[in-house]
Scaffold this motif. Structure first.
Motif, PDB file in Angstrom:
ATOM      1  N   PRO A  44       0.793  -1.227   0.000  1.00 39.14           N
ATOM      2  CA  PRO A  44       0.000   0.000   0.000  1.00 39.14           C
ATOM      3  C   PRO A  44       0.831   1.286   0.000  1.00 39.14           C
ATOM      4  O   PRO A  44       0.300   2.361  -0.265  1.00 39.14           O
ATOM      5  N   ARG A  45       2.125   1.185   0.252  1.00 35.01           N
ATOM      6  CA  ARG A  45       2.971   2.379   0.214  1.00 35.01           C
ATOM      7  C   ARG A  45       3.109   2.931  -1.195  1.00 35.01           C
ATOM      8  O   ARG A  45       3.444   4.097  -1.381  1.00 35.01           O
TER       9      ARG A  45
ATOM     10  N   GLU B 110      -8.413  13.720  -1.077  1.00 41.41           N
ATOM     11  CA  GLU B 110      -7.044  13.252  -0.851  1.00 41.41           C
ATOM     12  C   GLU B 110      -6.794  12.910   0.618  1.00 41.41           C
ATOM     13  O   GLU B 110      -6.115  11.925   0.926  1.00 41.41           O
ATOM     14  N   LYS B 111      -7.367  13.695   1.522  1.00 39.85           N
ATOM     15  CA  LYS B 111      -7.179  13.453   2.954  1.00 39.85           C
ATOM     16  C   LYS B 111      -7.763  12.098   3.358  1.00 39.85           C
ATOM     17  O   LYS B 111      -7.139  11.344   4.118  1.00 39.85           O
TER      18      LYS B 111
ATOM     19  N   ALA C 270      -5.698   8.742   4.590  1.00 40.74           N
ATOM     20  CA  ALA C 270      -5.996   8.076   5.868  1.00 40.74           C
ATOM     21  C   ALA C 270      -6.215   6.582   5.658  1.00 40.74           C
ATOM     22  O   ALA C 270      -5.750   5.759   6.452  1.00 40.74           O
ATOM     23  N   ILE C 271      -6.896   6.226   4.576  1.00 40.11           N
ATOM     24  CA  ILE C 271      -7.100   4.808   4.253  1.00 40.11           C
ATOM     25  C   ILE C 271      -5.762   4.151   3.950  1.00 40.11           C
ATOM     26  O   ILE C 271      -5.467   3.056   4.432  1.00 40.11           O
ATOM     27  N   GLN C 272      -4.933   4.829   3.164  1.00 36.56           N
ATOM     28  CA  GLN C 272      -3.619   4.289   2.822  1.00 36.56           C
ATOM     29  C   GLN C 272      -2.769   4.076   4.076  1.00 36.56           C
ATOM     30  O   GLN C 272      -2.128   3.038   4.227  1.00 36.56           O
ATOM     31  N   MET C 273      -2.757   5.036   4.979  1.00 37.07           N
ATOM     32  CA  MET C 273      -1.968   4.914   6.215  1.00 37.07           C
ATOM     33  C   MET C 273      -2.479   3.756   7.069  1.00 37.07           C
ATOM     34  O   MET C 273      -1.677   2.981   7.613  1.00 37.07           O
ATOM     35  N   ALA C 274      -3.780   3.614   7.173  1.00 37.20           N
ATOM     36  CA  ALA C 274      -4.345   2.495   7.939  1.00 37.20           C
ATOM     37  C   ALA C 274      -3.992   1.168   7.294  1.00 37.20           C
ATOM     38  O   ALA C 274      -3.709   0.175   7.986  1.00 37.20           O
TER      39      ALA C 274
ATOM     40  N   PHE D  87      -3.568   6.985  -5.751  1.00 35.46           N
ATOM     41  CA  PHE D  87      -4.875   7.305  -5.184  1.00 35.46           C
ATOM     42  C   PHE D  87      -6.007   6.976  -6.154  1.00 35.46           C
ATOM     43  O   PHE D  87      -7.115   6.642  -5.733  1.00 35.46           O
ATOM     44  N   THR D  88      -5.745   7.052  -7.452  1.00 29.47           N
ATOM     45  CA  THR D  88      -6.791   6.692  -8.415  1.00 29.47           C
ATOM     46  C   THR D  88      -7.131   5.209  -8.303  1.00 29.47           C
ATOM     47  O   THR D  88      -8.303   4.831  -8.357  1.00 29.47           O
ATOM     48  N   ASP D  89      -6.116   4.376  -8.131  1.00 30.43           N
ATOM     49  CA  ASP D  89      -6.350   2.938  -7.945  1.00 30.43           C
ATOM     50  C   ASP D  89      -7.019   2.676  -6.604  1.00 30.43           C
ATOM     51  O   ASP D  89      -7.946   1.861  -6.512  1.00 30.43           O
TER      52      ASP D  89
END
Length: 66
Positions: free
Chosen positions: A24-25, A51-52, A56-60, A29-31
């Motif tokens: 996930p790193r 984007e925010k 947040a989803i990416q970090m989780a 964001f489009t994907d």
């Protein structure tokens, strides 16, 4: 359970289970947006994200993957 954009941790867990080979790193964001809206339990307006929220989803998801 219906997922909304604000359910970042639950979304991250679902993505981790659905895409175990994805790091996930390095996801765009489009994907990420497409994968979230494609989740079976996701039930929110696709245009309510920003984007925010995606970050947040990416970090989780990163935390879940570690």
């Amino acid at each position: 359970m219906a997922l909304k954009w604000t359910d970042t941790l639950d979304i991250a867990i679902e993505l981790f289970e659905k895409h175990p080979d994805v790091d996930p790193r390095y996801i765009r964001f489009t994907d990420l947006h497409a994968w979230v809206t494609a989740l079976e339990d996701f039930n929110d307006a696709p245009d309510k994200s920003n984007e925010k929220i995606l970050e947040a989803i990416q970090m989780a998801w990163i935390e879940e993957a570690e």
